[in-house]
Structure formats: structure tokens, C-alpha cells
Design a protein around this motif. Structure first.
Motif, PDB file in Angstrom:
ATOM      1  N   ARG A  54      41.855  41.693  33.313  1.00 25.70           N
ATOM      2  CA  ARG A  54      43.229  42.094  33.588  1.00 25.70           C
ATOM      3  C   ARG A  54      43.470  43.562  33.262  1.00 25.70           C
ATOM      4  O   ARG A  54      44.187  44.249  33.973  1.00 25.70           O
ATOM      5  CB  ARG A  54      44.180  41.242  32.750  1.00 25.70           C
ATOM      6  CG  ARG A  54      44.864  40.168  33.554  1.00 25.70           C
ATOM      7  CD  ARG A  54      45.845  39.393  32.713  1.00 25.70           C
ATOM      8  NE  ARG A  54      45.362  38.044  32.503  1.00 25.70           N
ATOM      9  CZ  ARG A  54      45.023  37.524  31.359  1.00 25.70           C
ATOM     10  NH1 ARG A  54      45.112  38.224  30.242  1.00 25.70           N
ATOM     11  NH2 ARG A  54      44.587  36.295  31.282  1.00 25.70           N
ATOM     12  N   SER A  55      42.855  44.034  32.155  1.00 29.27           N
ATOM     13  CA  SER A  55      43.157  45.399  31.719  1.00 29.27           C
ATOM     14  C   SER A  55      42.612  46.439  32.696  1.00 29.27           C
ATOM     15  O   SER A  55      43.052  47.581  32.681  1.00 29.27           O
ATOM     16  CB  SER A  55      42.617  45.653  30.307  1.00 29.27           C
ATOM     17  OG  SER A  55      41.220  45.833  30.340  1.00 29.27           O
ATOM     18  N   ALA A 216      47.720  39.089  40.975  1.00 27.00           N
ATOM     19  CA  ALA A 216      47.809  37.885  40.137  1.00 27.00           C
ATOM     20  C   ALA A 216      46.937  36.771  40.709  1.00 27.00           C
ATOM     21  O   ALA A 216      46.270  36.051  39.976  1.00 27.00           O
ATOM     22  CB  ALA A 216      49.258  37.424  40.044  1.00 27.00           C
ATOM     23  N   ILE A 219      43.367  37.472  39.752  1.00 21.88           N
ATOM     24  CA  ILE A 219      43.091  37.167  38.357  1.00 21.88           C
ATOM     25  C   ILE A 219      42.975  35.654  38.162  1.00 21.88           C
ATOM     26  O   ILE A 219      42.108  35.151  37.453  1.00 21.88           O
ATOM     27  CB  ILE A 219      44.194  37.754  37.435  1.00 21.88           C
ATOM     28  CG1 ILE A 219      44.112  39.274  37.443  1.00 21.88           C
ATOM     29  CG2 ILE A 219      44.049  37.224  36.015  1.00 21.88           C
ATOM     30  CD1 ILE A 219      42.778  39.851  37.017  1.00 21.88           C
ATOM     31  N   SER A 223      39.750  33.775  36.650  1.00 21.93           N
ATOM     32  CA  SER A 223      39.814  32.854  35.514  1.00 21.93           C
ATOM     33  C   SER A 223      39.113  31.558  35.865  1.00 21.93           C
ATOM     34  O   SER A 223      38.403  30.968  35.057  1.00 21.93           O
ATOM     35  CB  SER A 223      41.272  32.547  35.153  1.00 21.93           C
ATOM     36  OG  SER A 223      41.923  33.730  34.810  1.00 21.93           O
TER      37      SER A 223
END
Ligand SMILES: [Zn+2]
Ligand SMILES: [Zn+2]
Ligand SMILES: [Zn+2]
Length: 354
Positions: A54-55, A216, A219, A223
Motif C-alpha cells: 500500500r505504501s 483499492a 490492493i 492481499s
């Protein structure tokens, strides 16, 4: 009253399914990445990497970059049954002449012709895939100097790795997704073990996205991939359908007979032989250097995460207040470095016993 060792251990190892007692009598987390062995430690590992992923998408000047989700697969080592994952999914007729439904899960990824399937080449490909990715990312950087990446290696049903990479390139030089895909897919390496050519399969995919658009979703996808890679494919084989199990068993044998490196000798204990040829790094990200930002805009790495947890723990261990009764979910939970060292100590002690 200061926290005692046992209070401390309780906090450090809380949630861990298989805490380890060190020689100094302190309990530490097992640090497993395999969910079936320790859900708590595996979840922590996944969470750390998800934060790093995410970063590199959300923590910088995202409007200056274009992002890509690149998927690269292994070549074919023989035809396998095509079985859909979901009921009602439309699929092509399989090479065996049948149009499979999700009910045929016991054939998913199983070779049509085990007698001619190239098990040895497949485990060698798993072994050399890290080298191939190394060549691939260099090739991409030769053309697009600003490229940074975050990579997850995932198991396919046939027992071979494939690779999902988030790639970030400065808008000023950002190519079309198709151009990036072909530049990556056509990379070639030569195995350091046997000199064989190592290539990606024909199947490759690349989608461009904006971090302020569908980031999003990406991501979420990553995940999911992170969840996948923590399952141990060999262990899962125990509960699999017989045909799948037989396939994995043949791959396992091939991986044990294979040379893992040029110096590999009979009786070699490298984990590569236990993992269908794969090395243990399932997730990686480009690192910060004096010239580059690295994947994470904020310089987040697992080393930094471990240091922050240790500092938090040391600050709180010195407090005179009672230990919190609620589980502490994030900060002190990993201390993976300590668990790693603890395991080393235990092995050393075991070996000293006659
Ligand atoms: Zn654990
Ligand atoms: Zn079939
Ligand atoms: Zn070996």
C-alpha cells in the motif's frame, strides 16, 4: 512493579499457536508464514507485506505515476486438465475431450499424460524463476529508468509458480500496458545450475491503473495473492484428491532429485528440495538506494517494521502498569528476528546432544 519475564512473554507470544521457549526461558512467537501452522504469525506476515504494498501506491505523489498490474506465468511442461473454479463458469473443452465443471476439482492442474509430462523441467523452472525475474526487472529498468516494483509469487494448480507484480513508472516515460507486458514477457535468463534457457510462458497480462482510481481493487487483489502464497502447497497435498496428490508427489520426487545449485550434493538439506524447487522468498519489493526511492514511498521495509515493534515493546515493557488484558493486535506481535534467533539457539542446542 516492573514487568516480569513471564508477563513479557505472554505479550510477545500472545496469539501464536506454537510459541517457542528460548534457552533464556523467554517465550517468543514461532514466526511461521504458513497459515495452517500458525494463523496469528502468518497473518502478521501478510499484514506487514500488505502495508508495504500500500505504501508504494498511496503514500506518495501518485498523480506523477502510472501503475501496472503485471502477471507472468510459467511455460507449459505438458498439457493439463482445464477445470473451472466456480460453478456455471464458461470453459473451453479440455484436451481430454470433456468440458469440465467445478465438480471435477480433483483433476484441476493434473497432467493429461503423466508419462510424458516434464516434471524435472517444471521444478527446475521453479528454482530458476528468481533469476528470470531478476533479468526481467533489469530489462524493464533499462527502458524505463523510474520503474519500481512489488512482487508476489503464487502457486498455480499444476504446481508451478507464477508472478504478480505491481509496477510503478513515472508518467513522463510511462508506456502502454501492452508494451510493458511484452518487454517483461520476452526476458530470458540462463540457469546458473544447468545452463538451460529460462523463459516466461506465452500467457501474460498487464493492466494499467491510477492509484486515485481503482487502486483499492488492486490492493484487494494483492492481499488475496498474499493469502495464497502462505499456504504450503506440499502440506495441502495431503488432503487433496488422489490425482492431484499423485501429481504433487511426482513433482516432489523431481525436486528432491534436482540439483538446487551448482554445489548441490546428494543428501543436500536445502529447503528448495522440499518446496517443489521454489526458494522461500514469496514476496519482495524494490529497495531504496541513494539514487532510487524504492517501491515504498516512505521507505517501509520488514526490517523497519520489526524495529518499530521492538521499540514499542521495549517502551511498554518498562511501564509499571499491569499488562493490558485485551490482546495487543499489531505492535509487539512479530519480533520475528528474535524468533529466528531463538530457533537458531534451539537447533544449536539440539545438535550438541550426543
Ligand atoms: Zn506463531
Ligand atoms: Zn480434462
Ligand atoms: Zn540441493
Amino acid at each position: 512493579m516492573a514487568a516480569t519475564d513471564s508477563d513479557r512473554a505472554e505479550v510477545v507470544a500472545r496469539g501464536c499457536a506454537r510459541p517457542i521457549k528460548t534457552v533464556s526461558g523467554v517465550w517468543v512467537r514461532c514466526g511461521s508464514r504458513v497459515k495452517s501452522r500458525c494463523e496469528s504469525c502468518a497473518e502478521l506476515y501478510r499484514g506487514d507485506w500488505a502495508a508495504i504494498a500500500r505504501s508504494g501506491v498511496f503514500d506518495g505523489p501518485v498523480e506523477e505515476y502510472r501503475f501496472y498490474l503485471l502477471t507472468l506465468t510459467a511455460p507449459s511442461f505438458g498439457r493439463v486438465h482445464r477445470v473451472p473454479r466456480e460453478h456455471g463458469a464458461r470453459v473451453q473443452r479440455c484436451g481430454c475431450g470433456v468440458t469440465h465443471s467445478a465438480d471435477d476439482a480433483g483433476l484441476r492442474g493434473v497432467p493429461l499424460e503423466p508419462s510424458t509430462y516434464d516434471y524435472a523441467a517444471q521444478v527446475a523452472w521453479n528454482r530458476d524463476t528468481g533469476l528470470l525475474w531478476d533479468r526481467t526487472r533489469r530489462r524493464v529498468r533499462d527502458r524505463w529508468e523510474s520503474a519500481e516494483y512489488f512482487v508476489v509469487r503464487e502457486w498455480q494448480d499444476r504446481g508451478v509458480l507464477h508472478l504478480h507484480a505491481l509496477v510503478r513508472i513515472a508518467r513522463a516515460e510511462a508506456p502502454d500496458a501492452d508494451v510493458l507486458r511484452e518487454a517483461a514477457r520476452s526476458a530470458v535468463a540462463w540457469s546458473k545450475v544447468d545452463g538451460a534457457v529460462v523463459e516466461w510462458g506465452q500467457q501474460a497480462d498487464c493492466e494499467a491503473f491510477r492509484a486515485n482510481g481503482d487502486g483499492a481493487r488492486t490492493i484487494w487483489y494483492l492481499s488475496k495473492a498474499l493469502n495464497y502464497v502462505m499456504k504450503d502447497v506440499v502440506e495441502d497435498g495431503e488432503s487433496a484428491h488422489p490425482a492431484v496428490w499423485a501429481h504433487i508427489a511426482r513433482l516432489d520426487r523431481a525436486a528432491r532429485e534436482m540439483r538446487c545449485s551448482r554445489d548441490c550434493k546428494p543428501g543436500c538439506r536445502s529447503r528448495v528440495h522440499d518446496r517443489l524447487g521454489a526458494r522461500s522468498h514469496v514476496v519482495s519489493a524494490s529497495r531504496r538506494t541513494s539514487r532510487r526511492s524504492g517501491w515504498s514511498f516512505t521507505g517501509l521495509t520488514r526490517t523497519v517494521q520489526r524495529r518499530l515493534r521492538r521499540e514499542w515493546f521495549e517502551a511498554h515493557a518498562a511501564e509499571t502498569s499491569p499488562m493490558p488484558s485485551e490482546p495487543v493486535t499489531t505492535v509487539p506481535e512479530a519480533l520475528d528476528g528474535i524468533a529466528e534467533r531463538a530457533r537458531g539457539e534451539m537447533v544449536a542446542r539440539g545438535a550438541a546432544v550426543p
